[in-house]
Design a protein around this motif. Structure first.
Motif, PDB file in Angstrom:
ATOM      1  N   ASP A  27      -3.515  -8.909   7.807  1.00  0.00           N
ATOM      2  CA  ASP A  27      -3.061  -7.173   8.639  1.00  0.00           C
ATOM      3  C   ASP A  27      -4.571  -6.762   7.692  1.00  0.00           C
ATOM      4  OD1 ASP A  27      -1.093  -7.946   9.096  1.00  0.00           O
ATOM      5  OD2 ASP A  27       0.191  -7.201   7.652  1.00  0.00           O
ATOM      6  N   VAL A  32       3.350   0.558   2.995  1.00  0.00           N
ATOM      7  CA  VAL A  32       2.691   0.029   4.123  1.00  0.00           C
ATOM      8  C   VAL A  32       2.761  -1.534   3.301  1.00  0.00           C
ATOM      9  CG1 VAL A  32       0.979  -0.974   6.032  1.00  0.00           C
ATOM     10  CG2 VAL A  32       1.510   1.962   5.698  1.00  0.00           C
ATOM     11  N   ARG A  77      -2.222  -5.169  12.495  1.00  0.00           N
ATOM     12  CA  ARG A  77      -1.481  -6.191  11.827  1.00  0.00           C
ATOM     13  C   ARG A  77      -1.850  -7.614  12.523  1.00  0.00           C
ATOM     14  NH1 ARG A  77       1.302  -4.222   8.027  1.00  0.00           N
ATOM     15  NH2 ARG A  77       3.169  -2.927   8.544  1.00  0.00           N
ATOM     16  N   ALA A 109       0.901  -1.258  -0.238  1.00  0.00           N
ATOM     17  CA  ALA A 109       0.262   0.534  -0.415  1.00  0.00           C
ATOM     18  C   ALA A 109       0.734   1.704  -0.275  1.00  0.00           C
ATOM     19  CB  ALA A 109      -1.088   0.054   1.538  1.00  0.00           C
ATOM     20  N   VAL A 163      -5.767  -2.284   6.970  1.00  0.00           N
ATOM     21  CA  VAL A 163      -5.714  -0.776   7.262  1.00  0.00           C
ATOM     22  C   VAL A 163      -7.505  -0.135   7.026  1.00  0.00           C
ATOM     23  CG1 VAL A 163      -5.433  -0.934   4.559  1.00  0.00           C
ATOM     24  CG2 VAL A 163      -4.922   0.589   5.527  1.00  0.00           C
ATOM     25  N   VAL A 167      -0.303   5.827  11.009  1.00  0.00           N
ATOM     26  CA  VAL A 167       0.748   5.921   9.680  1.00  0.00           C
ATOM     27  C   VAL A 167       0.957   7.751   9.718  1.00  0.00           C
ATOM     28  CG1 VAL A 167       0.626   5.515   7.429  1.00  0.00           C
ATOM     29  CG2 VAL A 167      -0.033   4.126   8.149  1.00  0.00           C
ATOM     30  N   GLU A 223      -0.846   0.416  14.207  1.00  0.00           N
ATOM     31  CA  GLU A 223       0.023   1.277  13.881  1.00  0.00           C
ATOM     32  C   GLU A 223      -0.515   2.836  13.075  1.00  0.00           C
ATOM     33  OE1 GLU A 223       2.468  -0.393  10.862  1.00  0.00           O
ATOM     34  OE2 GLU A 223       3.418  -2.325  12.277  1.00  0.00           O
ATOM     35  N   ARG A 239      -8.028  -5.482   4.517  1.00  0.00           N
ATOM     36  CA  ARG A 239      -7.990  -5.949   5.379  1.00  0.00           C
ATOM     37  C   ARG A 239      -7.364  -7.481   4.215  1.00  0.00           C
ATOM     38  NH1 ARG A 239      -9.423 -11.191   7.019  1.00  0.00           N
ATOM     39  NH2 ARG A 239      -8.417 -11.427   9.349  1.00  0.00           N
ATOM     40  N   LEU A 299       1.236  -5.290   3.645  1.00  0.00           N
ATOM     41  CA  LEU A 299       0.535  -5.832   4.633  1.00  0.00           C
ATOM     42  C   LEU A 299       0.210  -7.545   4.353  1.00  0.00           C
ATOM     43  CD1 LEU A 299      -2.910  -3.092   3.195  1.00  0.00           C
ATOM     44  CD2 LEU A 299      -1.272  -3.329   5.562  1.00  0.00           C
ATOM     45  N   VAL A 340      -3.464   0.655  10.890  1.00  0.00           N
ATOM     46  CA  VAL A 340      -2.987  -0.397  10.225  1.00  0.00           C
ATOM     47  C   VAL A 340      -2.421  -1.143  11.624  1.00  0.00           C
ATOM     48  CG1 VAL A 340      -1.571  -2.080   8.797  1.00  0.00           C
ATOM     49  CG2 VAL A 340      -1.276   0.614   8.362  1.00  0.00           C
TER      50      VAL A 340
END
Length: 747
Positions: free
Chosen positions: A678, A672, A643, A629, A680, A651, A649, A744, A674, A641
């Motif tokens: 994971d 990023v 995980r 990403a 976002v 960003v 996280e 996802r 993924l 994000v």
């Protein structure tokens, strides 16, 4: 040293003169139920009895002086090989299989020696095994099962042809007499494609002479079965109509032919032609009897198919009558249900949509309703039995808003106030050009064969148009269908008039909202995607937040989430600029920061006031081990994000300036990785700035903690739980627009 000759076995002597020996030999040879042949040492026939000649399909005298290969072609090669073994070793060769399907035979070869023990001839004895008759019965039983497996006339006759090859023939054709008296070939099966091509050429170029004295035409006229163990040139010359016809017949390479009739209830309706070519098989009386038995079974199957078809036609006629009665009984209930729906609410779009969907069960496969407004036609409802096609129609028709030229059926309905029935449409939308490629693809998918266009009237004024479409061959609108549909259209027109004031207040909001959000989220391979959107204000569907998901020009996926300052039509205008600018730029610019920079320039050029925008743009590149990403933020809250192991996280590396305020904006890209599992999360500030009852904000920390608790859940569940938590204190009226998009990677 010489090998001693074994003594001849003792034999009982036939009393009387040698003439008795000759009579006995002749009786045994010519009346034996087995095939007998004698060969000289050059492996040529010396004599053949009648039974073997019949099996070979050639007269006995035509064998003499010829080799097995001369007489039988490739089928004679195993015979020559066995004779060679006897000649070389001087020992018998016993019980060799002989291919003669569907019968089974074996052959034994014996050395013939003189009184001194010298080999001077070879005798062959061919025996039809005990299973030969059973093989014929098995073949016919299997044929009966196969023919009984279908009640379709053409399929039954094709099965006849396929049963015959290779069991009885190298190729087989089935001809029938049509109702107009013409002869039609309805089935063919073959081993050799070349022969099939030649047979087709013969039929196409020369047809079949219905007055021919022999062959298919003669059998179809009621003649008996025909057997041609050999097809000499003289027979072809007698049958041919001209030199070209003769050349085509000779090219088929026919060696042996059987034609048997297909007859049922005293009438010949077809004929089966069996032909051998390269296999060198020669037909005899037994083959003819077997072919006639097959034809009788096939004729019975065809007769059953005809009776079934007639019964089905009668059943369909009865079903049509019953359906007509049921239709009359359900018409009143249908109109009553539609009236109830229309009277249940002043939310015109919702009620008309429900009525449009109601038509799918009674009148059509697709329904569209448009209302007249200041700009032409406004799409109110689209309903289709297939949800995907319904969405595609909705998108396509939203591109065009006027009824088209005056000669277009929709324009005529609006001008005259009268219904029109048309065939397969050339356009999906009223004014779209017929050569629009996207529209043509959609029309091909829809397969609409008939359209009924009806005016929606309020008093003497035409306020809209309802279109009903049907798909499938032969599905036309009957007069009774038109009458019912027009009654429904009148009721819809009255409902439009009753809801006009309410509709006027919300019309602009609905039209704008359609352009702000994608109607459906796309399916991204290997990635779950979910979105939530909630605008501010009761009854107001237009907010400043927006999101979009689409494929960019490099076939990767783009996701944008944005927030225009304010709400209402002015904010919606900027939202439209933002959404379509991003889509357009993304087709040739792949860096998220540059896409947002182009959006900043577009807002500066086109904004009607000092409104600005925040946005986050993410470009998703699918990879074998997950996804990559690349994202950039223009004054927008940073994405999160999650995980797979539960870490969250923020960003912040891609944060930049607000869009639409300054010509020179600072924007950057962040990458990023993924992995499977994971996720976002992209969101607008309505999430973290939602007010709680005590006046505090929802806040980013609380959002991070909420996201952490979603480890292992789906994208849909995650988006729903975030929305629920944000709106928990204001479920009906959020304090600010809320937009959430979750991606996802499947894991």
């Amino acid at each position: 040293m010489t090998t001693p000759v074994p003594p001849m076995p003792a034999r009982a002597m036939v009393p009387g003169p040698p003439e008795r020996w000759a009579a006995l030999f002749e009786t045994v040879l010519w009346t034996a139920p087995v095939g007998i042949a004698v060969f000289d040492l050059e492996l040529r026939y010396l004599l053949v009895n009648d039974r073997l000649a019949e099996w070979h399909g050639a007269p006995a005298d035509e064998h003499v002086g010829r080799t097995p290969i001369d007489v039988l072609g490739r089928s004679g090669e195993p015979v020559a090989e066995a004779l060679g073994r006897v000649l070389a070793g001087g020992m018998p060769v016993l019980d060799q299989p002989v291919a003669a399907a569907p019968a089974s035979r074996t052959a034994s070869y014996y050395p013939v020696r003189d009184a001194a023990g010298a080999l001077f001839a070879i005798q062959a004895v061919v025996v039809e095994t005990a299973g030969a008759a059973d093989d014929r019965l098995t073949f016919l039983a299997e044929a009966g099962v196969a023919l009984a497996g279908s009640l379709d006339l053409v399929e039954v006759l094709q099965r006849v042809a396929e049963l015959a090859v290779p069991a009885l023939a190298d190729w087989c054709a089935v001809d029938v007499i049509r109702d107009d008296g013409a002869i039609e070939q309805v089935a063919i099966a073959r081993l050799d494609e070349r022969q099939a091509a030649r047979a087709t050429e013969l039929r196409i170029n020369k047809g079949l002479d219905p007055n021919a004295p022999i062959g298919v035409a003669a059998v179809l006229r009621g003649g008996p079965s025909e057997l041609y163990p050999d097809v000499p040139d003289s027979l072809l010359q007698a049958y041919a109509r001209d030199a070209e016809h003769l050349a085509l017949l000779e090219a088929l390479g026919m060696r042996s032919v059987i034609v048997v009739p297909l007859a049922a209830r005293g009438r010949t309706f077809g004929a089966i032609t069996l032909t051998t070519t390269d296999s060198d098989r020669r037909y005899g009386p037994n083959d003819l009897a077997l072919a006639e038995d097959l034809a009788r079974r096939a004729a019975l199957a065809v007769d059953n198919a005809n009776l079934y078809r007639e019964s089905q036609e009668e059943a369909r006629a009865l079903e049509r009558e019953i359906a007509a009665r049921r239709r009359a009984e359900t018409t009143a209930r249908f109109l009553a249900e539609a009236s109830t729906i229309l009277a249940s609410s002043l939310d015109l779009d919702r009620t008309v949509s429900e009525v449009a969907r109601l038509t799918l069960a009674h009148l059509a496969d697709v329904c569209a309703v448009d209302l007249v407004d200041d700009h032409g036609l406004r799409q109110v409802a689209v309903a289709h039995t297939d949800p995907e096609l319904e969405a595609a129609i909705t998108i396509a028709r939203a591109r065009w808003t006027d009824p088209g030229p005056s000669d277009h059926p929709a324009a005529q309905v609006l001008a005259t106030g009268r219904s029109i029935v048309v065939g397969a449409p050339s356009t999906v939308t009223w004014s779209a050009p017929a050569d629009d490629p996207d529209q043509k693809r959609l029309l091909d998918r829809l397969g609409i064969t008939a359209v009924l266009l009806m005016p929606l009237t309020a008093g003497t004024q035409v306020v809209g148009i309802m279109a009903l479409g049907r798909t499938g061959d032969g599905r036309e609108f009957l007069p009774s269908d038109v009458e019912l549909a027009e009654d429904l259209a009148r009721r819809v027109g009255i409902a439009v008039d009753n809801a006009r004031l309410y509709e006027e207040r919300s019309r602009v909001a609905r039209a704008l909202q359609q352009s702000l959000l994608p109607p459906l989220l796309p399916e991204i391979p290997g990635v779950e995607i979910a979105a939530r959107y909630r605008p501010t204000g009761a009854g107001n569907l237009v907010g400043g937040d927006f999101y979009d998901v689409f494929q960019d020009g490099d076939a990767n996926w783009a996701v944008v989430v944005g927030d225009v300052a304010g709400i209402g039509a002015e904010a919606a205008a900027i939202t439209g600029v933002a959404r379509y600018t991003v889509r357009a730029v993304a087709m040739h610019e792949y860096r998220p920061s540059e896409v947002l920079r182009a959006l900043n320039d577009a807002i500066l050029r086109q904004r009607p006031d000092e409104r600005f925008c925040t946005a986050v743009y993410l470009r998703l590149e699918l990879q074998p081990d997950g996804a990559r990403a690349v994202l950039s933020c223009g004054g927008h809250p940073p994405p999160l994000v999650l995980r797979a192991d539960g870490r969250v996280e923020v960003v912040e590396a891609a944060l930049g300036n607000l869009l639409g305020l300054f010509e020179d904006v600072h924007l950057s890209d962040a990458v990023v990785r993924l992995r499977p599992g994971d996720a976002v999360i992209l969101y607008t500030d309505g999430v973290i700035e939602a007010r709680r009852p005590d006046g505090s904000l929802f806040g980013q920390d609380r959002l991070v903690e909420l996201v952490r608790r979603q480890t292992g859940t789906s994208a849909e569940t995650m988006a729903r739980r975030i929305e629920s938590a944000v709106l928990a204190d204001h479920p009906d009226r959020p304090t600010d627009d809320v937009a959430i998009v979750v991606l996802r990677v499947n894991g």
